[in-house]
Design a protein around this motif. Structure first.
Motif, short mmCIF file in Angstrom:
data_model
loop_
_atom_site.label_atom_id
_atom_site.label_comp_id
_atom_site.label_asym_id
_atom_site.label_seq_id
_atom_site.Cartn_x
_atom_site.Cartn_y
_atom_site.Cartn_z
N UNK A 1 0.72 -1.13 0.03
CA UNK A 1 -0.04 0.00 0.21
C UNK A 1 0.91 1.32 0.04
N UNK A 2 1.84 1.10 0.64
CA UNK A 2 2.96 2.28 0.86
C UNK A 2 3.51 2.72 -0.64
N UNK A 3 3.82 1.55 -1.54
CA UNK A 3 4.24 1.70 -2.61
C UNK A 3 3.10 2.36 -3.61
N UNK A 4 2.07 2.00 -3.45
CA UNK A 4 1.02 2.42 -4.28
C UNK A 4 0.99 3.82 -3.97
N UNK A 5 0.97 4.32 -2.73
CA UNK A 5 0.78 5.83 -2.56
C UNK A 5 2.09 6.53 -3.27
N UNK A 6 3.32 5.77 -2.88
CA UNK A 6 4.52 6.42 -3.30
C UNK A 6 4.54 6.60 -4.93
N UNK A 7 3.95 5.74 -5.63
CA UNK A 7 3.86 5.87 -7.25
C UNK A 7 2.74 7.04 -7.48
N UNK B 1 14.53 2.01 1.64
CA UNK B 1 14.56 2.63 0.29
C UNK B 1 13.38 3.63 0.37
N UNK B 2 12.28 3.16 0.67
CA UNK B 2 11.08 3.97 0.98
C UNK B 2 11.27 5.25 1.81
N UNK B 3 12.00 5.05 2.79
CA UNK B 3 12.29 6.19 3.56
C UNK B 3 13.17 7.23 3.10
N UNK B 4 14.15 6.55 2.29
CA UNK B 4 15.18 7.47 1.55
C UNK B 4 14.30 8.24 0.44
N UNK B 5 13.32 7.34 -0.25
CA UNK B 5 12.51 8.18 -1.33
C UNK B 5 11.71 9.22 -0.80
N UNK B 6 11.05 9.01 0.34
CA UNK B 6 10.17 10.19 0.88
C UNK B 6 11.05 11.11 1.37
N UNK B 7 12.12 11.11 1.78
CA UNK B 7 13.13 12.25 2.06
C UNK B 7 13.55 12.82 0.92
N UNK B 8 13.67 12.32 -0.26
CA UNK B 8 13.84 12.91 -1.56
C UNK B 8 12.67 13.45 -2.08
N UNK B 9 11.36 12.84 -2.08
CA UNK B 9 10.35 13.72 -2.42
C UNK B 9 10.19 15.05 -1.48
N UNK B 10 10.39 15.24 -0.12
CA UNK B 10 10.64 16.18 0.54
C UNK B 10 11.42 17.36 -0.02
N UNK B 11 12.55 16.97 -0.34
CA UNK B 11 13.79 17.76 -1.02
C UNK B 11 13.19 18.14 -2.47
#
Length: 386
Positions: free
Chosen positions: A174-180, A234-244
């Protein structure tokens, strides 16, 4: 004829498997409903948690007494049996707690039925062994039963570990679905961003690891757990990238506004002043009074009014082409067609946008920013308020 017989046999086998799955699914659902009813009878999820905490406190208290008697050489059959029963009761309350957590989650009903059925079966097996502890009458009987109980607990822990990883996988999917979906939104406001590319790559790597974990969880829980841990990282790092990415977009907008003020010598802060910030691909045009800053790739810009500053673009007969940045001011008409366009406008006039991307605007200085998705054509009027 032989081929038809084989085909009929295959069809019958397939139908039998379908019926078996449906039968198991029905039985799992009935069991899950019974567990839900049992949880309600003891006060719901709060009652389950309170029972677990009470059992743990009782276990810790008796464990201290058990260890003290053992060190003093005073441990007897009665105390040892009592300690085993209290420890076993804590395990049973732990099973209840796990089942309650699954039922209280937002997993789909089919998965809930499956996981609760697995846990309930292990709980029943453990409970049967614990009953033998209570029925033991000699130290020798107790020793044998405790050994069987430990083996049962080892088997149960393997099942519980598998269940825990399946829950983690379902949540991560579900998190990946939200991330996409977030990645799609970010691509509308931050095209050609290295951070956005990193974000999307990490999300897809995490998705691949989760698929690997799903294939391993039934046979190798440890390997599945490692995949899950890496996916979470990886998802934690990705969401940090999204914030940036969002921070960079916001900073870029502020930098454009500041540069426009510095380069034009105009602040444009009157109550009639509006603002437009559009990003995307297509053709964007503004006609009015104010300051316009454009950055774009593979673009063509035609304009009237004063060209204050230009970098990167090639200028031929009053037309800018290529990739770069340009600032215009005064009574202007600026039309840009190209890719990765970022047009910032501060002033009064009308904008005509055609293409794909996003835009944010304020009609006048006092109003809040409106954020919209651009897909097609739109006309916007900014400024001119009172």
């Amino acid at each position: 004829m032989a081929g038809m017989v084989r085909m009929n046999g295959t069809m019958n086998g397939t139908m039998e498997k379908v019926r078996t799955r449906e039968k198991n699914a029905g039985a799992n659902k009935e069991l899950r409903i019974k567990v839900e009813e049992r949880i309600k009878r003891v006060g719901g999820f709060r009652g389950i948690e309170e029972a677990y905490v009470k059992a743990k406190e009782q276990y810790m208290k008796l464990k201290h007494e058990y260890m003290k008697l053992k060190m003093e050489g005073k441990l007897d059959f009665s105390h040892e049996k009592k300690f085993c029963l209290v420890a076993g009761n804590l395990v049973l309350r732990w099973f209840d707690r796990m089942e309650a957590a699954i039922l209280n989650s937002n997993l789909n009903e089919t998965l809930k039925d499956k996981l609760v059925a697995q846990l309930e079966q292990e709980k029943i097996n453990f409970e049967q062994k614990l009953k033998l502890v209570n029925e033991s009458e000699t130290p020798q009987q107790l020793k044998q039963v405790v050994q069987e109980l430990r083996e049962q607990w080892r088997d149960a822990k393997r099942v519980v570990s598998k269940v825990a990883e399946e829950v983690a996988i379902a949540k991560l999917e579900r998190v990946v679905n939200v991330a996409e979906k977030l990645g799609d939104k970010l691509s509308e406001i931050a095209q050609n961003s290295t951070l956005l590319s990193d974000y999307n790559a990490k999300v897809q790597q995490a998705k691949s690891l989760i698929e690997d974990a799903k294939s391993k969880v039934s046979t190798d829980v440890v390997a599945a757990r490692e995949d899950i841990k890496e996916a979470v990282k990886l998802l934690r790092e990705a969401f940090l990238d999204a914030r940036q990415v969002v921070r960079e977009v916001n900073m870029h907008g502020r930098e454009i506004m500041q540069n426009a003020t510095n380069q034009t010598g105009m602040n444009w802060t009157g109550s009639n002043t509006g603002q437009l910030n559009v990003m995307g691909n297509g053709t964007f045009e503004f006609s009015g009074s104010g300051v316009v800053v454009v950055t774009a790739t593979n673009a063509t810009i035609t304009y009237t009014g004063e060209l204050v500053n230009v970098t990167g673009f090639t200028t031929v007969n009053g037309t800018l082409t290529g990739s770069g940045k340009a600032t215009f001011r005064g009574n202007v008409t600026v039309k840009v067609s190209g890719e990765s366009i970022h047009m910032f406008v501060k002033g009064e006039g009308k904008a005509y946008l055609s293409g794909n991307g996003t835009y944010m605007y304020k009609n006048v200085a006092q109003q809040g920013i409106q954020k919209e998705v651009l897909s097609g054509s739109v006309e916007i009027e900014i400024g001119g308020g009172s």
